[in-house]
Every structure is written in C-alpha cells, then in structure tokens.
Design a protein around this motif. Structure first.
Motif, PDB file in Angstrom:
ATOM      1  N   GLY A  71       9.866   3.129   0.194  1.00 19.51           N
ATOM      2  CA  GLY A  71       8.683   3.963   0.415  1.00 19.51           C
ATOM      3  C   GLY A  71       8.265   4.677  -0.858  1.00 19.51           C
ATOM      4  O   GLY A  71       9.094   5.138  -1.631  1.00 19.51           O
TER       5      GLY A  71
ATOM      6  N   VAL B 277       4.507  10.292  -2.330  1.00 16.55           N
ATOM      7  CA  VAL B 277       3.157  10.709  -2.721  1.00 16.55           C
ATOM      8  C   VAL B 277       3.263  11.904  -3.657  1.00 16.55           C
ATOM      9  O   VAL B 277       3.908  12.904  -3.324  1.00 16.55           O
ATOM     10  CB  VAL B 277       2.321  11.066  -1.470  1.00 16.55           C
ATOM     11  CG1 VAL B 277       0.921  11.504  -1.866  1.00 16.55           C
ATOM     12  CG2 VAL B 277       2.265   9.895  -0.513  1.00 16.55           C
TER      13      VAL B 277
ATOM     14  N   GLU C 157       0.808  -1.222   0.000  1.00 18.95           N
ATOM     15  CA  GLU C 157       0.000   0.000   0.000  1.00 18.95           C
ATOM     16  C   GLU C 157       0.841   1.270   0.000  1.00 18.95           C
ATOM     17  O   GLU C 157       0.617   2.173  -0.797  1.00 18.95           O
ATOM     18  CB  GLU C 157      -0.925   0.001   1.212  1.00 18.95           C
ATOM     19  CG  GLU C 157      -1.912   1.148   1.216  1.00 18.95           C
ATOM     20  CD  GLU C 157      -2.865   1.075   2.394  1.00 18.95           C
ATOM     21  OE1 GLU C 157      -3.333   2.139   2.821  1.00 18.95           O
ATOM     22  OE2 GLU C 157      -3.125  -0.031   2.877  1.00 18.95           O
ATOM     23  N   LYS C 158       1.858   1.343   0.882  1.00 15.56           N
ATOM     24  CA  LYS C 158       2.653   2.558   1.002  1.00 15.56           C
ATOM     25  C   LYS C 158       4.108   2.366   0.603  1.00 15.56           C
ATOM     26  O   LYS C 158       4.910   3.285   0.742  1.00 15.56           O
ATOM     27  CB  LYS C 158       2.602   3.079   2.438  1.00 15.56           C
ATOM     28  CG  LYS C 158       1.220   3.523   2.852  1.00 15.56           C
ATOM     29  CD  LYS C 158       1.220   4.123   4.221  1.00 15.56           C
ATOM     30  CE  LYS C 158      -0.175   4.588   4.590  1.00 15.56           C
ATOM     31  NZ  LYS C 158      -0.199   5.261   5.876  1.00 15.56           N
TER      32      LYS C 158
END
Length: 133
Positions: free
Chosen positions: A119, A122, A52-53
C-alpha cells in the motif's frame, strides 16, 4: 579513470574471432566472466507494477517456504531475504517513490512466486499557517 559495466546480453560476448595470440586461460576467464554477468541480478526474476493505491511486486522464489523468507519494510525500502536454514539464498531490495503503508500491505506465496501488495502511504502536509499581526 572510472569504468562502468555495460548491461548487455551474454550472447553479445560469445563471438569467436581468430586470436592473434592463443591464450586459452585468458579466453576462458573472459567467457566465464561475461556469461556469469548475464545470469546475475533479481531483475529477471522480479516484476514491479505501479497500481493506483498500491505497488505490486512479484518475485520468483522456487523451493522456499513462507517460514524461510523474511520481508522487511522501512519507509520506502522493501527487503526480501531468505533465512539461514533455507535451501537457497535470496537477498533483494527495492526502493519505491512513496513510503509503504504496512497496515495496507500483504504478502502471498503461491507456487514459488512471492506476491507483495504494498500500500502507498499518502503524503500528509505538515504546513503550519501563521497569522499576520
């Protein structure tokens, strides 16, 4: 004319047919070439998982210590290579859909398996709004 190599397992090329003309050198060359193609590439020794991240990348690097590996991250590209003094050579690169956030990334080497947790950065919108007069 453009030719592209087909990615097929080596066993598909080891069929023996009765040769029309016996040419041992040609047969040896073709067998060596096609069997070596099946053994190349880091795709067998690496796996990538989209979480997800973060992305999780696992790479088999048996016989190498953490001091003998170099990991480089530039935007959305991750490069793993061995240093000059390493007993074996490793050189691989991966491109991911999103840029990698190096602050939220980590690397761990355990039992010959390098595990990278990368990571996801975003995306930030840089849209500027103008007022209408």
């Amino acid at each position: 004319m453009f030719y592209s190599l087909a990615n097929r397992p080596a066993r598909a090329f080891h069929r023996h047919y009765a040769p029309v003309v016996s040419n041992g050198a040609l047969e040896k060359f073709l067998n060596d070439t096609f069997s070596s193609l099946a053994d190349t590439g880091a795709a067998k020794a690496a796996s990538v998982e989209d979480l997800e991240k973060a992305y999780s990348l696992q790479l088999d690097v048996p016989g190498l210590a953490r001091e003998q590996l170099d990991i480089g991250i530039e935007g959305d590209v991750v490069r793993v290579s061995s240093k000059e003094d390493a007993p074996r050579k490793v050189k691989a690169a991966w491109r991911f859909p999103l840029e990698i956030d190096t602050a939220n990334s980590s690397a761990k080497l355990e039992n010959g398996v390098l595990t990278l947790t990368l990571g996801k950065k975003v995306p930030v919108s840089n849209v500027a709004h103008l007022n209408i007069q």
